[in-house]
Write a protein that holds these residues in place. Structure first.
Motif, PDB file in Angstrom:
ATOM      1  N   VAL A 209       0.829  -1.207   0.000  1.00 55.79           N
ATOM      2  CA  VAL A 209       0.000   0.000   0.000  1.00 55.79           C
ATOM      3  C   VAL A 209       0.862   1.256   0.000  1.00 55.79           C
ATOM      4  O   VAL A 209       0.592   2.215  -0.722  1.00 55.79           O
ATOM      5  CB  VAL A 209      -0.952   0.010   1.215  1.00 55.79           C
ATOM      6  N   GLY A 210       1.934   1.248   0.789  1.00 53.73           N
ATOM      7  CA  GLY A 210       2.774   2.429   0.921  1.00 53.73           C
ATOM      8  C   GLY A 210       4.016   2.391   0.057  1.00 53.73           C
ATOM      9  O   GLY A 210       4.307   1.399  -0.618  1.00 53.73           O
ATOM     10  N   ARG A 211       4.759   3.497   0.109  1.00 52.90           N
ATOM     11  CA  ARG A 211       5.993   3.628  -0.661  1.00 52.90           C
ATOM     12  C   ARG A 211       7.136   2.825  -0.056  1.00 52.90           C
ATOM     13  O   ARG A 211       8.071   2.434  -0.734  1.00 52.90           O
ATOM     14  CB  ARG A 211       6.371   5.115  -0.735  1.00 52.90           C
ATOM     15  N   GLY A 212       7.057   2.559   1.258  1.00 53.38           N
ATOM     16  CA  GLY A 212       8.139   1.842   1.930  1.00 53.38           C
ATOM     17  C   GLY A 212       9.419   2.649   1.898  1.00 53.38           C
ATOM     18  O   GLY A 212       9.420   3.865   2.095  1.00 53.38           O
ATOM     19  N   ASN A 216      10.895  -0.035  -4.295  1.00 58.91           N
ATOM     20  CA  ASN A 216      10.005  -0.848  -5.136  1.00 58.91           C
ATOM     21  C   ASN A 216       8.759  -0.078  -5.566  1.00 58.91           C
ATOM     22  O   ASN A 216       7.648  -0.591  -5.541  1.00 58.91           O
ATOM     23  CB  ASN A 216       9.601  -2.119  -4.381  1.00 58.91           C
ATOM     24  N   VAL A 217       8.980   1.165  -6.007  1.00 55.60           N
ATOM     25  CA  VAL A 217       7.841   1.965  -6.461  1.00 55.60           C
ATOM     26  C   VAL A 217       7.369   1.537  -7.848  1.00 55.60           C
ATOM     27  O   VAL A 217       6.255   1.861  -8.250  1.00 55.60           O
ATOM     28  CB  VAL A 217       8.179   3.470  -6.458  1.00 55.60           C
ATOM     29  N   ILE A 218       8.218   0.818  -8.591  1.00 53.09           N
ATOM     30  CA  ILE A 218       7.817   0.289  -9.897  1.00 53.09           C
ATOM     31  C   ILE A 218       7.206  -1.084  -9.690  1.00 53.09           C
ATOM     32  O   ILE A 218       7.844  -1.991  -9.155  1.00 53.09           O
ATOM     33  CB  ILE A 218       9.012   0.207 -10.862  1.00 53.09           C
ATOM     34  N   THR A 234       2.936   0.830 -13.564  1.00 47.59           N
ATOM     35  CA  THR A 234       2.579   1.130 -12.181  1.00 47.59           C
ATOM     36  C   THR A 234       1.090   0.911 -11.963  1.00 47.59           C
ATOM     37  O   THR A 234       0.267   1.179 -12.842  1.00 47.59           O
ATOM     38  CB  THR A 234       2.946   2.582 -11.802  1.00 47.59           C
ATOM     39  N   GLY A 235       0.782   0.409 -10.789  1.00 53.99           N
ATOM     40  CA  GLY A 235      -0.606   0.146 -10.430  1.00 53.99           C
ATOM     41  C   GLY A 235      -1.197   1.310  -9.645  1.00 53.99           C
ATOM     42  O   GLY A 235      -0.533   1.879  -8.772  1.00 53.99           O
ATOM     43  N   LEU A 236      -2.442   1.647  -9.953  1.00 54.49           N
ATOM     44  CA  LEU A 236      -3.162   2.686  -9.231  1.00 54.49           C
ATOM     45  C   LEU A 236      -4.244   2.050  -8.377  1.00 54.49           C
ATOM     46  O   LEU A 236      -4.911   1.101  -8.813  1.00 54.49           O
ATOM     47  CB  LEU A 236      -3.790   3.687 -10.192  1.00 54.49           C
ATOM     48  N   ALA A 237      -4.421   2.575  -7.162  1.00 50.96           N
ATOM     49  CA  ALA A 237      -5.432   2.052  -6.247  1.00 50.96           C
ATOM     50  C   ALA A 237      -5.906   3.159  -5.326  1.00 50.96           C
ATOM     51  O   ALA A 237      -5.218   4.169  -5.137  1.00 50.96           O
ATOM     52  CB  ALA A 237      -4.870   0.887  -5.426  1.00 50.96           C
ATOM     53  N   SER A 249      -3.935   6.514  -6.526  1.00 52.22           N
ATOM     54  CA  SER A 249      -2.533   6.925  -6.531  1.00 52.22           C
ATOM     55  C   SER A 249      -1.628   5.718  -6.725  1.00 52.22           C
ATOM     56  O   SER A 249      -2.022   4.570  -6.520  1.00 52.22           O
ATOM     57  CB  SER A 249      -2.170   7.641  -5.226  1.00 52.22           C
ATOM     58  N   CYS A 250      -0.393   6.029  -7.123  1.00 54.82           N
ATOM     59  CA  CYS A 250       0.658   5.013  -7.173  1.00 54.82           C
ATOM     60  C   CYS A 250       1.543   5.207  -5.949  1.00 54.82           C
ATOM     61  O   CYS A 250       1.270   6.061  -5.104  1.00 54.82           O
ATOM     62  CB  CYS A 250       1.462   5.146  -8.463  1.00 54.82           C
ATOM     63  N   LYS A 251       2.634   4.444  -5.852  1.00 54.12           N
ATOM     64  CA  LYS A 251       3.520   4.570  -4.701  1.00 54.12           C
ATOM     65  C   LYS A 251       4.420   5.795  -4.807  1.00 54.12           C
ATOM     66  O   LYS A 251       5.160   6.095  -3.876  1.00 54.12           O
ATOM     67  CB  LYS A 251       4.384   3.317  -4.569  1.00 54.12           C
TER      68      LYS A 251
END
Length: 347
Positions: A209-212, A216-218, A234-237, A249-251
């Motif tokens: 869910v988060g950027r961490g 691994n934002v891709i 990239t996935g949007l949720a 948004s994406c990460k």
């Protein structure tokens, strides 16, 4: 006792057979021979803490702007300028064709979307391409088609070749639907075909869910295994549906309203069917500013309205413009055919 002994032997045989390593399941038999990135640690109860200490899944060839856009596993040298756009062009054509074949929703994003706005083509200074899709769709691809290889036949029309181009016989202008017999017949009269293979690689962290820690934002990549060039996927949720419903948004902190994205518009990009977000002009000006839609000089290139083309600045612009006009006058008909998909199975 005599009856019990055979039974014990049978149970031992079954137990041993279950633990002996055998052939991989069919979905894994045709994975690319190059080593995969190090597997990420499985997320458990301490999900947020794990995200802060996760290892990077995708690795690039180097730290420079140019080398940062090649997958390290397939990098064989930088693709020269004259072959770079053709290579990216066929990356996006093959991806859009595959997404259409698998009936999954995807749309152009970031600089790739900006290229569509100007002339429906890849920007000549771009190093990679970008697409987006819902995270749920990406999860489906990861479950059924992760690390599958996808083969395409390309017709060589431009005759551009060089170190690192990855084509073997020049850049490619058409993805062929011709049969093997037709290709052989055309080869006899000088037509040249090249087989290209692309890897769909889904990051196991794509559901985070988060950027961490930002490693691994891709979420996935569509990779040309002949040279390492790739499309970032990239996935949007709705990452905080309770307090921000309808915000996708994406990460990497790109945020959109549902009405910015949907309904997805149907269009063409590089000669093949493509999708773009509904409010594409708002998305582009929010990300790049209003000047991105009107500035005619950028990154050592200039926009030539008569050609509807970005031309690289040289000492002799008139000569180069004439050459590109001649090339632009050729009719481009693009038909896409998937020839082989190796690995993975649709359930």
């Amino acid at each position: 006792m005599h009856t019990l002994l055979p039974l014990l032997l049978l149970l031992a045989t079954i137990s041993t057979a279950a633990t002996i390593p055998g052939k991989p399941p069919p979905a894994l038999e045709h994975r690319t021979p190059a080593p995969a990135p190090a597997a990420a640690k499985k997320q458990t109860g301490g999900r947020k803490a794990d995200e802060e200490h996760q290892t990077k899944y995708f690795h690039e060839a180097g730290g420079s702007l140019e080398l940062g856009h090649y997958d390290a596993r397939y990098f064989r040298g930088e693709v020269p300028y004259e072959a770079h756009v053709p290579a990216l062009r066929h990356l996006i054509r093959s991806w859009l064709a595959t997404a259409r074949e698998l009936d999954v929703e995807t749309w152009l994003a970031h600089g790739t979307l900006l290229g569509w706005w100007w002339n429906g083509r890849v920007m000549p200074w771009d190093y990679d391409l970008d697409v987006q899709m819902p995270t749920a769709t990406l999860t489906y691809l990861g479950r059924h088609f992760n690390r599958t290889l996808h083969d395409f036949w390309f017709l060589d029309e431009d005759g551009v070749s060089g170190p690192g181009s990855g084509t073997g016989a020049g850049s490619l202008n058409t993805i062929s639907t011709r049969s093997s017999a037709e290709r052989r017949a055309e080869a006899e009269v000088g037509a040249s075909y090249v087989n290209k293979t692309y890897l769909l690689d889904v990051n196991p962290h794509h559901t985070d869910v988060g950027r961490g820690n930002g490693q691994n934002v891709i979420d996935a990549r569509w990779i040309d295994v002949s040279n390492g060039l790739f499309i970032d996927i990239t996935g949007l949720a709705e990452r905080d549906a309770a307090t921000q419903p309808g915000v996708w948004s994406c990460k990497n902190a790109h945020r959109y309203r549902t009405t910015d994205l949907y309904p997805v518009r149907r269009t063409e990009f590089e000669g093949v069917p493509a999708g773009i977000p509904y409010a594409f002009d708002k998305i582009l000006t929010d990300e790049y500013g209003p000047k991105s839609l009107v500035s005619t000089e950028w990154a050592g290139h200039r926009w030539v309205p008569e050609l509807k083309e970005w031309i690289k600045n040289t000492k002799e612009p008139d000569e180069e413009a004439g050459l590109n006009k001649q090339q632009d006058s050729k009719a481009v008909v693009v038909v896409v055919e998937k020839t082989v998909m190796k690995g993975g199975s649709k359930k």
